[in-house]
Scaffold this motif. Sequence first.
Motif, PDB file in Angstrom:
ATOM      1  N   UNK A 175      28.973  52.158 -16.412  1.00 15.38           N
ATOM      2  CA  UNK A 175      27.929  52.160 -17.434  1.00 15.38           C
ATOM      3  C   UNK A 175      27.974  50.877 -18.270  1.00 15.38           C
ATOM      4  N   UNK A 176      29.164  50.339 -18.493  1.00 12.95           N
ATOM      5  CA  UNK A 176      29.265  49.098 -19.271  1.00 12.95           C
ATOM      6  C   UNK A 176      28.646  47.915 -18.528  1.00 12.95           C
ATOM      7  N   UNK A 177      28.921  47.819 -17.235  1.00 13.63           N
ATOM      8  CA  UNK A 177      28.354  46.707 -16.470  1.00 13.63           C
ATOM      9  C   UNK A 177      26.829  46.819 -16.364  1.00 13.63           C
ATOM     10  N   UNK A 178      26.352  48.050 -16.212  1.00 19.05           N
ATOM     11  CA  UNK A 178      24.899  48.256 -16.203  1.00 19.05           C
ATOM     12  C   UNK A 178      24.303  47.815 -17.540  1.00 19.05           C
ATOM     13  N   UNK A 179      24.959  48.190 -18.627  1.00 23.02           N
ATOM     14  CA  UNK A 179      24.470  47.823 -19.958  1.00 23.02           C
ATOM     15  C   UNK A 179      24.456  46.306 -20.136  1.00 23.02           C
ATOM     16  N   UNK A 180      25.448  45.625 -19.592  1.00 25.08           N
ATOM     17  CA  UNK A 180      25.473  44.155 -19.650  1.00 25.08           C
ATOM     18  C   UNK A 180      24.272  43.569 -18.917  1.00 25.08           C
ATOM     19  N   UNK A 188      34.148  41.979 -24.480  1.00 26.49           N
ATOM     20  CA  UNK A 188      35.094  41.395 -25.406  1.00 26.49           C
ATOM     21  C   UNK A 188      36.482  41.304 -24.796  1.00 26.49           C
ATOM     22  N   UNK A 189      37.425  40.835 -25.575  1.00 30.03           N
ATOM     23  CA  UNK A 189      38.797  40.641 -25.122  1.00 30.03           C
ATOM     24  C   UNK A 189      39.429  41.940 -24.641  1.00 30.03           C
ATOM     25  N   UNK A 190      39.021  43.063 -25.228  1.00 28.80           N
ATOM     26  CA  UNK A 190      39.591  44.363 -24.873  1.00 28.80           C
ATOM     27  C   UNK A 190      38.858  45.024 -23.718  1.00 28.80           C
ATOM     28  N   UNK A 191      37.876  44.355 -23.141  1.00 31.32           N
ATOM     29  CA  UNK A 191      37.022  44.885 -22.070  1.00 31.32           C
ATOM     30  C   UNK A 191      35.885  45.756 -22.583  1.00 31.32           C
ATOM     31  N   UNK A 218      19.442  38.051 -23.827  1.00 31.32           N
ATOM     32  CA  UNK A 218      19.520  36.880 -24.703  1.00 31.32           C
ATOM     33  C   UNK A 218      20.685  35.960 -24.347  1.00 31.32           C
ATOM     34  N   UNK A 219      21.740  36.511 -23.757  1.00 34.34           N
ATOM     35  CA  UNK A 219      22.942  35.747 -23.445  1.00 34.34           C
ATOM     36  C   UNK A 219      22.953  35.230 -22.003  1.00 34.34           C
ATOM     37  N   UNK A 220      21.850  35.410 -21.289  1.00 31.49           N
ATOM     38  CA  UNK A 220      21.780  34.944 -19.913  1.00 31.49           C
ATOM     39  C   UNK A 220      22.778  35.675 -19.027  1.00 31.49           C
ATOM     40  N   UNK A 221      23.651  34.932 -18.364  1.00 31.24           N
ATOM     41  CA  UNK A 221      24.676  35.534 -17.510  1.00 31.24           C
ATOM     42  C   UNK A 221      26.075  35.342 -18.081  1.00 31.24           C
ATOM     43  N   UNK A 222      26.154  34.900 -19.345  1.00 32.06           N
ATOM     44  CA  UNK A 222      27.453  34.710 -20.009  1.00 32.06           C
ATOM     45  C   UNK A 222      27.985  36.068 -20.442  1.00 32.06           C
ATOM     46  N   UNK A 223      28.939  36.618 -19.686  1.00 27.75           N
ATOM     47  CA  UNK A 223      29.383  37.988 -19.928  1.00 27.75           C
ATOM     48  C   UNK A 223      30.352  38.121 -21.104  1.00 27.75           C
ATOM     49  N   UNK A 224      30.647  36.996 -21.793  1.00 25.97           N
ATOM     50  CA  UNK A 224      31.560  37.053 -22.943  1.00 25.97           C
ATOM     51  C   UNK A 224      30.961  36.380 -24.178  1.00 25.97           C
ATOM     52  N   UNK A 231      34.087  33.004 -27.438  1.00 25.23           N
ATOM     53  CA  UNK A 231      33.053  32.049 -27.850  1.00 25.23           C
ATOM     54  C   UNK A 231      33.598  30.928 -28.725  1.00 25.23           C
ATOM     55  N   UNK A 232      34.567  31.266 -29.591  1.00 25.55           N
ATOM     56  CA  UNK A 232      35.033  30.277 -30.565  1.00 25.55           C
ATOM     57  C   UNK A 232      36.552  30.108 -30.584  1.00 25.55           C
TER      58      UNK A 232
END
Length: 302
Positions: A175-180, A188-191, A218-224, A231-232
């Motif tokens: 479900x998380x990958x579908x949502x992405x 995030x760092x914790x998955x 909005x983030x394109x294909x950047x999964x993080x 990011x920073x």
Amino acid sequence: MTRRPGQATIAAMRKLTLEQIETVILDFWQGSPLNSLHMQGGEKAWKQPHIAVAAASDPLFVEIKKMIGPFYWTPEEAFALGRPGLQASAEELSVISYVLPQTEATRSDQRAMNELPAERWARSRYHGEEFNCGLRSHLAGRLSAAGYPAVAPERLLDFDYRTSEKFGIASNWSERHVAFVAGHGTFGLSDGLITRFGKAVRFGSVVVKADLPVTSRMYGEDHQAWCLWYAKGKCGACVHRCPIDAIAKDVGHDKPACFKYIRGVTAPYVAKNFGLGDTPCGLCQVKIPCEAQIPSALQANG
């Protein structure tokens, strides 16, 4: 005639609309007795849901399958399993993904905990997921009854967990990958998935034979993209929230250690103290900059 709660129907129209889908979901969220923490006062398990849509033909679904393993379903494969004999190409299918945000009361209780989940959090994991399963089936059923064949992949009999060569424990539908892919958020760092409504959320999805407008990613294909650490190069608040050091800035999330702690510590704890048969922890989802929003330093990217 007044409509009974939970009984929203999809009007017979030549084209399915997002508004119709939202009505079915919100009606069920508002009226279903499943949306409850089963505590005094009748608190709902979740805040108002929000939906996003991905095209089943999005190449990211195939890329995710390649990464996780051959056992992982694409939307087209999941639809074929749930609707044997009904042919549908990926180009004919849409994937509806919804996010269920935790309530403020649940997040507040969980923020006060350091080693074990709060009762509200545990109840949202157990009773809230009962609601989530009900919503998946309800939405797929309403769509199908209106002439738009649909399946809820997580509810299929063949849904289970396998071993991914790259990622270890993995389900054949995430479900998380579908949502992405649908534009809800990034990892995030914790998955956990960081959404506009934060990381303290759960997800559900339905694959439907219908042409729906795709949500802008909005983030394109950047999964993080919405994680401050990736990011920073700063933050790591979730690292400090984990009671067993299963999150590290250099390696990310240690899934086997997390699984062992949940099965061996938090699940027996909630069974003994609250009579719940679930597997909660979720300490890394609160008391962090992305608990209930995209981190403020990254909001221009969302």
